[in-house]
Design a protein around this motif. Structure first.
Motif, PDB file in Angstrom:
ATOM      1  N   ASP A 175       0.802  -1.228   0.000  1.00  0.00           N
ATOM      2  CA  ASP A 175       0.000   0.000   0.000  1.00  0.00           C
ATOM      3  C   ASP A 175       0.836   1.279   0.000  1.00  0.00           C
ATOM      4  O   ASP A 175       0.452   2.271   0.618  1.00  0.00           O
ATOM      5  CB  ASP A 175      -0.982   0.000   1.177  1.00  0.00           C
ATOM      6  CG  ASP A 175      -2.021  -1.102   1.053  1.00  0.00           C
ATOM      7  OD1 ASP A 175      -3.124  -0.840   0.572  1.00  0.00           O
ATOM      8  OD2 ASP A 175      -1.706  -2.265   1.414  1.00  0.00           O
ATOM      9  N   ASP A 240      -1.293  -2.924  -4.055  1.00  0.00           N
ATOM     10  CA  ASP A 240      -1.414  -1.458  -4.035  1.00  0.00           C
ATOM     11  C   ASP A 240      -0.031  -0.801  -4.072  1.00  0.00           C
ATOM     12  O   ASP A 240       0.289   0.077  -3.265  1.00  0.00           O
ATOM     13  CB  ASP A 240      -2.240  -0.966  -2.837  1.00  0.00           C
ATOM     14  CG  ASP A 240      -3.740  -1.223  -3.031  1.00  0.00           C
ATOM     15  OD1 ASP A 240      -4.114  -1.812  -4.066  1.00  0.00           O
ATOM     16  OD2 ASP A 240      -4.518  -0.832  -2.143  1.00  0.00           O
ATOM     17  N   ASN A 277      -6.124  -4.071  -5.427  1.00  0.00           N
ATOM     18  CA  ASN A 277      -7.210  -3.482  -6.222  1.00  0.00           C
ATOM     19  C   ASN A 277      -6.680  -2.334  -7.092  1.00  0.00           C
ATOM     20  O   ASN A 277      -7.139  -2.134  -8.211  1.00  0.00           O
ATOM     21  CB  ASN A 277      -8.351  -2.992  -5.316  1.00  0.00           C
ATOM     22  CG  ASN A 277      -7.879  -2.096  -4.196  1.00  0.00           C
ATOM     23  OD1 ASN A 277      -7.064  -2.499  -3.369  1.00  0.00           O
ATOM     24  ND2 ASN A 277      -8.391  -0.870  -4.165  1.00  0.00           N
ATOM     25  N   HIS A 278      -5.670  -1.610  -6.591  1.00  0.00           N
ATOM     26  CA  HIS A 278      -5.148  -0.479  -7.377  1.00  0.00           C
ATOM     27  C   HIS A 278      -4.409  -0.925  -8.640  1.00  0.00           C
ATOM     28  O   HIS A 278      -4.244  -0.126  -9.553  1.00  0.00           O
ATOM     29  CB  HIS A 278      -4.239   0.398  -6.509  1.00  0.00           C
ATOM     30  CG  HIS A 278      -5.012   1.262  -5.558  1.00  0.00           C
ATOM     31  ND1 HIS A 278      -5.215   2.602  -5.758  1.00  0.00           N
ATOM     32  CD2 HIS A 278      -5.660   0.956  -4.418  1.00  0.00           C
ATOM     33  CE1 HIS A 278      -5.939   3.096  -4.760  1.00  0.00           C
ATOM     34  NE2 HIS A 278      -6.221   2.111  -3.935  1.00  0.00           N
ATOM     35  N   HIS A 391      -3.579  -9.445  -1.325  1.00  0.00           N
ATOM     36  CA  HIS A 391      -3.819  -8.055  -0.936  1.00  0.00           C
ATOM     37  C   HIS A 391      -4.865  -7.853   0.170  1.00  0.00           C
ATOM     38  O   HIS A 391      -4.645  -7.099   1.124  1.00  0.00           O
ATOM     39  CB  HIS A 391      -4.209  -7.241  -2.163  1.00  0.00           C
ATOM     40  CG  HIS A 391      -4.405  -5.787  -1.855  1.00  0.00           C
ATOM     41  ND1 HIS A 391      -3.395  -5.016  -1.295  1.00  0.00           N
ATOM     42  CD2 HIS A 391      -5.474  -4.971  -1.983  1.00  0.00           C
ATOM     43  CE1 HIS A 391      -3.857  -3.784  -1.102  1.00  0.00           C
ATOM     44  NE2 HIS A 391      -5.097  -3.728  -1.506  1.00  0.00           N
ATOM     45  N   HIS A 440      -4.242  -3.600   2.346  1.00  0.00           N
ATOM     46  CA  HIS A 440      -5.557  -3.093   1.960  1.00  0.00           C
ATOM     47  C   HIS A 440      -6.232  -2.262   3.044  1.00  0.00           C
ATOM     48  O   HIS A 440      -6.791  -1.219   2.745  1.00  0.00           O
ATOM     49  CB  HIS A 440      -6.451  -4.253   1.529  1.00  0.00           C
ATOM     50  CG  HIS A 440      -7.702  -3.888   0.795  1.00  0.00           C
ATOM     51  ND1 HIS A 440      -7.723  -2.984  -0.244  1.00  0.00           N
ATOM     52  CD2 HIS A 440      -8.984  -4.330   0.922  1.00  0.00           C
ATOM     53  CE1 HIS A 440      -8.967  -2.893  -0.715  1.00  0.00           C
ATOM     54  NE2 HIS A 440      -9.746  -3.682  -0.022  1.00  0.00           N
TER      55      HIS A 440
HETATM   56 FE   LIG Z   1      -6.299  -1.943  -1.487  1.00  0.00          FE
END
Ligand SMILES: [Fe+2]
Ligand SMILES: [Fe+2]
Length: 565
Positions: A175, A240, A277-278, A391, A440
């Motif tokens: 992240d 991320d 997710n990024h 993640h 996350h």
């Molecule tokens: Fe995330």
């Protein structure tokens, strides 16, 4: 006018040189990279050499340049290897990105070298895999890039033989979500209420609007400096990595930190990444998690990494989940990006269409699940010490640990919940997984369930969050955790209270850092695993302003595990 003429000249010179170079290489097996009497065109190294896919007898070195001039990798005591540069169109820029670098608010001053109105050059990838190396051996190497003055010397170390009873040290973080906009931008820094006698899961209401004393770029740079000092064998990033996976500027920023102007950590330390997710996010022509956005993001991901294959049924499943064996350690990386789109309770991202975007499901019976079960069983049978990374933290207390659903955070549901990944606990327990590294939620957080140690290591360089989603909602999903997780729960937010001397923070609180994991042989066939969260503490003056200096510290939460084999 002058600029155009100059550019034409450079292109002409460059193609002449290339012709000469190609001719010389085809006529001789002993390639000389720069033909005698020729000068290579000016070449910029866009990403310095970084290491990938180490085994006990091989490793890959990758770098990027703005011209098609071949470079040379020199490994001391081994040999010289010419590269074959490949143009990578997937690493191009959208119009909004070009506008950003020429705009007044180019926060990170990124691509200041590009002439007005122009796009940054498309990169050429150089990838050299060196084979026939000795196990557990350190080598000095140098990349020589004609036309560039950039010094590129570093060391790499091969893995111990698979199953070898060797000590291994690695780091895990996630992240960092790099983007040029991180420069000058601080994040919210809510403190735990514990120091004032409140609940460790609550946030001190007086600190709702407080900002961290250094910006994200400074914090992540300090974190990397500390990480380098620890000299790990490899570097896990549990997703991320970048703010927007489809935005080239954010990847450029990632490499400024990892193998560029700010450090050469990845030149000496192989990265094993997991998608967050990024890394499925954003397209310059619109759409956040639309299929074109997910596909574009994956194309960039695929261009940077060289990882062991999983032989999935879709080539776009490669590099999303994979297995690494490194001496006594097996690392299983999963892709928790997307689950079953027809059931929110089985999905970690309600916006991604897995079929259209060609993202694998992770649920029971899926191709990925079956792959994981079989690799975990095999690693256990070989007596390996097993770690898993992905993640979406499954047992956290942050905003992404709210129940999965589309009602919204104010109604205590999150559309990107990590809870659906809890189904894997059954496999982790059965196959003796030692620890799970996830992110996350962007807390530093720990729980233990049935001997499996779960960490959220999402504190690399972006959010420094606490439980729930204060002050939008005061609901904390602690009651959603299994009893063992509630009993073992530890977080930087709640269990490392800030200690102040007037306006000056002396110690404690949430800071940027990483988890260090050491695997050491102990008695007989057993191993000891020691997990230590470390952080870069920003020193303050008496007024509470950051001095720019950082102290390298560890949290008072060292987890020691005896792994019996
Ligand atoms: Fe995330
Ligand atoms: Fe994140």
């Amino acid at each position: 006018m002058q600029k155009t003429a100059l550019a034409t000249l450079i292109v002409a010179a460059s193609s002449l040189w290339l012709t000469a170079c190609l001719d010389s290489s085809s006529s001789s097996s002993d390639k000389t990279v720069t033909p005698p009497g020729e000068t290579a065109p000016a070449t910029r190294v866009l990403v310095k050499p970084y290491l990938q896919n180490p085994t006990d007898d091989a490793i890959s070195v990758i770098w990027f340049t703005d011209t098609q001039v071949p470079g040379e990798l020199v490994v001391e005591g081994v040999g010289r290897f010419a590269s074959t540069p490949e143009l990578v169109e997937a690493l191009g820029y959208g119009d909004s990105e070009i506008a950003y670098i020429h705009g007044e608010k180019n926060m990170g001053d990124i691509h200041a070298e590009v002439a007005d109105g122009q796009a940054p050059a498309l990169p050429y990838r150089h990838l050299v895999r060196v084979e026939g190396l000795s196990a557990a051996t350190r080598y000095d190497y140098e990349v020589r890039q004609p036309g560039s003055e950039t010094a590129m010397t570093a060391q790499f170390t091969t893995a111990p033989a698979i199953g070898e009873r060797a000590s291994v040290r690695f780091l895990a973080m996630s992240d960092m979500e790099t983007e040029p906009e991180s420069t000058g931008k601080t994040v919210a820094w809510g403190a735990s209420a514990a120091a004032g006698g409140g609940d460790k899961l609550a946030t001190d209401t007086a600190t709702y609007d407080r900002q961290y004393p250094v910006d994200q770029t400074t914090g992540y740079r300090a974190n990397i400096q500390y990480a380098m000092e620890r000299q790990p064998d490899f570097w896990l990033i549990a997703g991320d990595l970048v703010e927007k996976g489809g935005r080239q500027l954010d990847w450029d920023e990632f490499w400024r930190h990892a193998a560029g102007e700010w450090s050469d950590f990845a030149s000496r330390t192989p990265i094993f990444p997991a998608l967050g997710n990024h890394e499925n996010y954003w397209h310059p022509e619109g759409g956040s998690y639309s299929p074109p956005a997910v596909m574009r993001s994956y194309d960039k991901w695929n261009s940077y990494w060289e990882l062991p294959r999983n032989y999935g049924t879709d080539e776009r499943y490669e590099k999303r989940y994979y297995r690494v064996d490194y001496g006594p350690v097996t690392l299983i990386t999963l892709d928790s990006s997307n689950g079953d789109d027809s059931d929110p309770l089985k999905d970690t991202n309600l916006a991604i269409d897995g079929v259209q975007s060609r993202v694998p499901d992770f649920n029971r019976g899926s191709e990925q699940w079956n792959w994981a079960a079989s690799e975990l069983a095999d690693a256990q049978a070989r007596g390996q010490v097993i770690f898993v990374q992905f993640h979406h933290t499954p047992f956290g207390t942050g905003v992404h640990s709210l129940p999965s659903g589309s009602a919204g955070i104010a109604s205590n549901e999150d559309s990107q919940s990590g809870q659906p990944m809890r189904i894997y606990h059954e496999l982790f327990e059965r196959y003796g997984v030692t620890a799970v590294l996830a992110g996350h939620d962007e807390l530093l957080e720990y729980v233990e369930i049935d001997g499996v140690h779960y960490w959220d290591v999402g504190f690399a360089g972006d959010g420094l969050r606490g439980p729930g989603y204060a002050p939008t909602t005061d609901y904390v999903p602690f009651d959603q955790l299994p009893a063992q997780a509630q009993a073992s729960h530890w977080s930087a937010h709640g269990d490392a209270p800030e200690i102040w001397n007037g306006n000056q923070l002396i110690d404690g609180g949430k800071h940027y850092g990483f988890l260090e994991v050491e695997v050491r042989p102990s008695d007989g066939q057993d191993y000891e695993v020691v997990m230590t969260p470390r952080y870069a503490f920003p020193l303050m003056d008496e007024q509470g302003a950051a001095t720019g200096e950082f102290a390298h510290r560890q949290y008072n939460k060292v987890v020691r595990v005896a792994v019996e084999r």
